[in-house]
Design a protein around this motif. Structure first.
Motif, PDB file in Angstrom:
ATOM      1  N   PHE A  43      37.038  32.472  47.557  1.00 16.34           N
ATOM      2  CA  PHE A  43      38.032  32.248  48.613  1.00 16.34           C
ATOM      3  C   PHE A  43      37.726  30.979  49.402  1.00 16.34           C
ATOM      4  CE2 PHE A  43      39.182  36.851  48.278  1.00 16.34           C
ATOM      5  CZ  PHE A  43      40.534  36.643  48.002  1.00 16.34           C
ATOM      6  N   LYS A  44      36.457  30.600  49.469  1.00 14.91           N
ATOM      7  CA  LYS A  44      36.075  29.369  50.167  1.00 14.91           C
ATOM      8  C   LYS A  44      36.181  28.145  49.258  1.00 14.91           C
ATOM      9  CE  LYS A  44      33.164  31.397  53.709  1.00 14.91           C
ATOM     10  NZ  LYS A  44      31.829  31.434  54.320  1.00 14.91           N
ATOM     11  N   GLY A  45      36.594  28.339  48.002  1.00 20.59           N
ATOM     12  CA  GLY A  45      36.878  27.204  47.130  1.00 20.59           C
ATOM     13  C   GLY A  45      35.940  26.979  45.975  1.00 20.59           C
ATOM     14  N   SER A  46      35.064  27.921  45.638  1.00 19.04           N
ATOM     15  CA  SER A  46      34.147  27.740  44.511  1.00 19.04           C
ATOM     16  C   SER A  46      34.854  28.002  43.185  1.00 19.04           C
ATOM     17  CB  SER A  46      32.957  28.701  44.637  1.00 19.04           C
ATOM     18  OG  SER A  46      32.223  28.746  43.418  1.00 19.04           O
ATOM     19  N   ASP A  47      34.951  26.956  42.354  1.00 18.42           N
ATOM     20  CA  ASP A  47      35.560  27.131  41.037  1.00 18.42           C
ATOM     21  C   ASP A  47      34.692  28.012  40.137  1.00 18.42           C
ATOM     22  OD1 ASP A  47      33.540  25.237  40.627  1.00 18.42           O
ATOM     23  OD2 ASP A  47      34.843  23.792  39.624  1.00 18.42           O
TER      24      ASP A  47
ATOM     25  N   ALA B  30      32.671  30.556  41.066  1.00 13.63           N
ATOM     26  CA  ALA B  30      32.835  31.960  41.454  1.00 13.63           C
ATOM     27  C   ALA B  30      34.189  32.485  40.972  1.00 13.63           C
ATOM     28  CB  ALA B  30      32.705  32.113  42.969  1.00 13.63           C
ATOM     29  N   ALA B  31      35.223  31.675  41.107  1.00 11.13           N
ATOM     30  CA  ALA B  31      36.552  32.079  40.639  1.00 11.13           C
ATOM     31  C   ALA B  31      36.544  32.312  39.132  1.00 11.13           C
ATOM     32  CB  ALA B  31      37.593  31.028  41.012  1.00 11.13           C
ATOM     33  N   CYS B  32      35.811  31.483  38.403  1.00  7.83           N
ATOM     34  CA  CYS B  32      35.707  31.629  36.952  1.00  7.83           C
ATOM     35  C   CYS B  32      35.024  32.939  36.573  1.00  7.83           C
ATOM     36  CB  CYS B  32      34.957  30.438  36.369  1.00  7.83           C
ATOM     37  SG  CYS B  32      34.842  30.470  34.572  1.00  7.83           S
ATOM     38  N   VAL B  33      33.941  33.269  37.262  1.00  7.16           N
ATOM     39  CA  VAL B  33      33.222  34.523  36.986  1.00  7.16           C
ATOM     40  C   VAL B  33      34.142  35.710  37.260  1.00  7.16           C
ATOM     41  CG1 VAL B  33      31.320  36.028  37.696  1.00  7.16           C
ATOM     42  CG2 VAL B  33      30.923  33.576  37.407  1.00  7.16           C
ATOM     43  N   LEU B  34      34.801  35.707  38.412  1.00  6.76           N
ATOM     44  CA  LEU B  34      35.696  36.816  38.763  1.00  6.76           C
ATOM     45  C   LEU B  34      36.866  36.918  37.781  1.00  6.76           C
ATOM     46  CD1 LEU B  34      35.732  36.359  42.629  1.00  6.76           C
ATOM     47  CD2 LEU B  34      34.631  38.219  41.350  1.00  6.76           C
ATOM     48  N   GLY B  35      37.396  35.778  37.370  1.00  8.68           N
ATOM     49  CA  GLY B  35      38.500  35.780  36.411  1.00  8.68           C
ATOM     50  C   GLY B  35      38.083  36.306  35.050  1.00  8.68           C
TER      51      GLY B  35
ATOM     52  N   ILE C 289      31.476  24.070  38.375  1.00 10.44           N
ATOM     53  CA  ILE C 289      31.586  24.810  37.125  1.00 10.44           C
ATOM     54  C   ILE C 289      31.173  23.880  35.973  1.00 10.44           C
ATOM     55  CG2 ILE C 289      34.004  24.194  36.740  1.00 10.44           C
ATOM     56  CD1 ILE C 289      34.479  27.023  35.742  1.00 10.44           C
ATOM     57  N   SER C 290      30.547  24.434  34.970  1.00  6.75           N
ATOM     58  CA  SER C 290      30.163  23.620  33.815  1.00  6.75           C
ATOM     59  C   SER C 290      31.400  23.326  32.964  1.00  6.75           C
ATOM     60  CB  SER C 290      29.119  24.355  32.966  1.00  6.75           C
ATOM     61  OG  SER C 290      29.708  25.462  32.305  1.00  6.75           O
TER      62      SER C 290
END
Length: 116
Positions: free
Chosen positions: A39-43, A45-50, A83-84
């Protein structure tokens, strides 16, 4: 780093807790930290959750709508990019699978599957 407000640090802390990398595994706390970082903008973290939402792994229910939401955030150039390239490509491929699986209405617009 996470305690000092670093979004990258928060994402890494969440990832380590979620997977049990070097710390006692705590999936609930890990998901909370990953969500906050995303939510704070980490790509990353978003990738892991997705990815976890797409596969329905480690206590995260399979939810293609949620997976699509997080993966779009991951690939769209978030505020905090760490993100890698490999994970970014996986996120793009997974997002395409989700989008390709959506049925298309006869009028050419996308329609949602029942129950999703």
């Amino acid at each position: 780093a996470a305690m000092n407000g670093s979004v990258k640090g928060l994402a890494l802390q969440g990832h380590f807790l979620y997977r049990g990398c070097g710390v006692r595994k705590n999936e609930v706390e890990g998901v909370m930290r990953l969500s906050e970082a995303a939510f704070k903008g980490s790509d990353c973290a978003a990738c892991v959750l997705g990815g976890e939402s797409y596969h329905g792994k480690r206590g995260i229910a399979k939810d293609l709508s949620r997976a699509e939401y997080w993966l779009k955030k991951a690939v769209s150039g978030s505020k905090v990019n760490h993100i890698s390239d490999k994970d970014l490509n996986i996120a793009r491929r997974t997002l395409r699978k989700i989008e390709d699986a959506k049925p298309v209405a006869t009028d050419g617009t996308n329609c949602e599957r029942k129950g999703q």
